[in-house]
Design an enzyme around this catalytic site. Sequence first.
Site, PDB file in Angstrom:
ATOM      1  N   CYS A 122       0.706  -1.205   0.137  1.00 57.50           N
ATOM      2  CA  CYS A 122      -0.031  -0.026   0.067  1.00 57.50           C
ATOM      3  C   CYS A 122       0.831   1.214  -0.135  1.00 57.50           C
ATOM      4  CB  CYS A 122      -1.071   0.037   1.017  1.00 57.50           C
ATOM      5  SG  CYS A 122      -1.981  -1.176   1.164  1.00 57.50           S
ATOM      6  N   ARG A 127       8.117   4.223   3.305  1.00 57.25           N
ATOM      7  CA  ARG A 127       8.022   3.062   4.103  1.00 57.25           C
ATOM      8  C   ARG A 127       9.414   2.227   4.046  1.00 57.25           C
ATOM      9  NH1 ARG A 127       2.721  -0.702   3.100  1.00 57.25           N
ATOM     10  NH2 ARG A 127       3.171  -1.366   4.935  1.00 57.25           N
ATOM     11  N   ASP A 311      -4.599   0.190  10.910  1.00 61.74           N
ATOM     12  CA  ASP A 311      -5.369  -0.478   9.690  1.00 61.74           C
ATOM     13  C   ASP A 311      -6.902  -0.396   9.723  1.00 61.74           C
ATOM     14  OD1 ASP A 311      -2.795  -3.037   9.550  1.00 61.74           O
ATOM     15  OD2 ASP A 311      -2.930  -0.919   8.745  1.00 61.74           O
TER      16      ASP A 311
HETATM   17  C1  EPZ Z   1       2.696  -3.844   9.137  1.00 65.97           C
HETATM   18  O1  EPZ Z   1       3.469  -2.875   8.025  1.00 65.97           O
HETATM   19  C2  EPZ Z   1       1.364  -4.208   8.268  1.00 65.97           C
HETATM   20  N1  EPZ Z   1       1.568  -4.870   7.131  1.00 65.97           N
HETATM   21  C3  EPZ Z   1       0.586  -2.796   7.925  1.00 65.97           C
HETATM   22  O2  EPZ Z   1      -0.679  -3.238   7.367  1.00 65.97           O
HETATM   23  C4  EPZ Z   1       0.394  -2.037   9.065  1.00 65.97           C
HETATM   24  O3  EPZ Z   1      -0.254  -0.680   8.717  1.00 65.97           O
HETATM   25  C5  EPZ Z   1       1.879  -1.724  10.037  1.00 65.97           C
HETATM   26  O4  EPZ Z   1       2.628  -3.254  10.093  1.00 65.97           O
HETATM   27  C6  EPZ Z   1       1.658  -1.119  11.262  1.00 65.97           C
HETATM   28  O5  EPZ Z   1       0.724  -1.626  12.086  1.00 65.97           O
HETATM   29  C7  EPZ Z   1       2.188  -6.000   7.228  1.00 65.97           C
HETATM   30  O6  EPZ Z   1       1.991  -6.704   8.136  1.00 65.97           O
HETATM   31  C8  EPZ Z   1       2.311  -6.854   5.900  1.00 65.97           C
HETATM   32  P1  EPZ Z   1       5.941  -1.101  10.384  1.00 65.97           P
HETATM   33  P2  EPZ Z   1       4.784  -2.722   8.183  1.00 65.97           P
HETATM   34  O7  EPZ Z   1       7.191  -1.694  10.142  1.00 65.97           O
HETATM   35  O8  EPZ Z   1       5.536  -3.807   8.906  1.00 65.97           O
HETATM   36  C9  EPZ Z   1       8.501   2.917  10.201  1.00 65.97           C
HETATM   37  C10 EPZ Z   1      -2.395  -3.458   6.206  1.00 65.97           C
HETATM   38  O9  EPZ Z   1      -3.444  -2.644   5.645  1.00 65.97           O
HETATM   39  N2  EPZ Z   1       9.585   2.072   9.932  1.00 65.97           N
HETATM   40  O10 EPZ Z   1       5.360  -1.593  11.400  1.00 65.97           O
HETATM   41  O11 EPZ Z   1       5.549  -2.487   6.983  1.00 65.97           O
HETATM   42  C11 EPZ Z   1       7.306   2.866   9.179  1.00 65.97           C
HETATM   43  O12 EPZ Z   1       7.897   4.024   8.194  1.00 65.97           O
HETATM   44  C12 EPZ Z   1      -0.974  -3.000   5.992  1.00 65.97           C
HETATM   45  O13 EPZ Z   1      -2.609  -4.508   6.247  1.00 65.97           O
HETATM   46  C13 EPZ Z   1      10.839   2.645   9.731  1.00 65.97           C
HETATM   47  O14 EPZ Z   1      11.069   3.874   9.791  1.00 65.97           O
HETATM   48  O15 EPZ Z   1       5.104  -1.531   9.349  1.00 65.97           O
HETATM   49  C14 EPZ Z   1       6.063   3.324   9.962  1.00 65.97           C
HETATM   50  O16 EPZ Z   1       6.086   4.606  10.274  1.00 65.97           O
HETATM   51  C15 EPZ Z   1      -0.854  -1.468   5.727  1.00 65.97           C
HETATM   52  N3  EPZ Z   1      11.939   1.661   9.409  1.00 65.97           N
HETATM   53  C16 EPZ Z   1       6.260   2.429  11.326  1.00 65.97           C
HETATM   54  O17 EPZ Z   1       7.879   2.331  11.568  1.00 65.97           O
HETATM   55  C17 EPZ Z   1      11.642   0.252   9.365  1.00 65.97           C
HETATM   56  O18 EPZ Z   1      12.687  -0.402   8.823  1.00 65.97           O
HETATM   57  C18 EPZ Z   1       5.552   1.316  11.571  1.00 65.97           C
HETATM   58  O19 EPZ Z   1       5.907   0.454  10.438  1.00 65.97           O
HETATM   59  C19 EPZ Z   1      10.478  -0.228   9.361  1.00 65.97           C
HETATM   60  C20 EPZ Z   1       9.527   0.791   9.877  1.00 65.97           C
END
Ligand code: EPZ
Length: 424
Positions: A122, A127, A311
């Site tokens: 998405c 990201r 979400d």
């Molecule tokens: C997971 O994404 C989910 N996707 C997302 O769901 C969900 O929105 C998100 O977690 C938060 O709950 C899956 O599980 C496949 P994060 P992810 O790493 O793992 C920052 C849906 O609709 N960050 O927890 O990509 C990032 O930018 C989807 O089902 C870094 O800066 O999310 C964000 O602001 C959409 N560096 C925050 O952390 C990194 O290396 C949380 O991201 C990793 C993340």
Amino acid sequence: MGVIFLDKLVIKGNTKLKGEVHISGAKNAAVALIPATLLIEGVCTITNVPNISDVKISCEILEQLGSKITWISNNEIIIDNTDINCTDAPLDMTSKFRASYYLIGSLLGRCGRAVVGLPGGCNLGARPIDQHIKGFEALGTKVEIAQGKISASAKNLIGTSIYMDMVSVGATINVMLASVLAKGTTIIENAAKEPHVVDVANFLNTMGADIRGAGTDVIKVNGVQKLQGNASYSVVPDQIEAGTFMLSAVATKGDITIRNCIPEHLDCLTAKIIELGANVEVDNDSIRVWTNKKINSTNIKTQPYPGFPTDLQPQMGVCLAIANGTSIIREDIWDSRFQYTAELNKMGAQITDQGKSAIFQGVKELYGAPVSASDLRAGAALIIAAIVAKGESTLTNLSHIDRGYENIEEKFRNLGANIQRISE
Ligand code: EPZ
């Protein structure tokens, strides 16, 4: 020239949803469990698998790496990873969804090498995956990013302590995957606590891993020699799908019983739904939500679990668009997750998108309109809005929705919605 059929949903609104809905397995668990099976040099069975496109593409990628996958039913698969013979995942496929990044942790753990295209998924703003890379490098991995792909290699993965700069679901799970077969113990601090993080740890432990503390902010992984596999595991019910139907009961002034869910995973949402003025009744594995009242306004701030899930933010946005008074949503996880508000404004809502927050001036009612899904959860929110609205709506860009919801229009139809998918 080939003909392309584009599906759209046609929804006649002004409907109160009533009845029961059965929740599928969790998308965000399943898309991690399938690559995680690569850590098993053998066979395992996964049940309660959601039949969604992100799962199908994960399986296709594994088959390209040498897995043998047998679908026993629509929601059960046997995965045989005895003969994995490739560690280069097909770039065109990995860019189609976000969770392809879990191939890195799993292939590193099993083979000490992984080449995977930069993940897709998405469009919610930036990201980055710096925390994933930080974790892999701490375990002794060399990581390069070039020509749209990530190359990671490690002679030996050595357990160590990793403090995450921010709570990340993906990085927590990926580092866990890479450390299961590492030498020694890995400590992941400031870890994510989402139900799908716990589900991946439970799956791996069922297959022979030694992971402790999943669900808390400190996860300890004692490296093991090998995962036996030869076991069966059932995917946790989808917290976000359950929440989507709870909020659709509020928005449509309906009465829905959500079955096959884990109520504790929805405590935060349940508290907010009571603030909105609706009724909630919790049972062992079901939640009933009903109301015939106007929705109260409230404020929302998205947070990592157990805070309010990002979400479910767009689905909550639909409720606040028709609430009594003014509400504010602050989106603290993603930079741009209010694209759906422009579509709701086409339906008569009054929402001001201010980037990291949005102001919802509640209106009396919404009107049918042609709208389009910008991402998975925005799509679900627009289906709910169209079921509430007076008149007919059409919804396009359904591929976003099919990535994460199993049989969504059938489930809404069984609750009384007038919803048809047509191909054009
Ligand atoms: C997971 O994404 C989910 N996707 C997302 O769901 C969900 O929105 C998100 O977690 C938060 O709950 C899956 O599980 C496949 P994060 P992810 O790493 O793992 C920052 C849906 O609709 N960050 O927890 O990509 C990032 O930018 C989807 O089902 C870094 O800066 O999310 C964000 O602001 C959409 N560096 C925050 O952390 C990194 O290396 C949380 O991201 C990793 C993340």
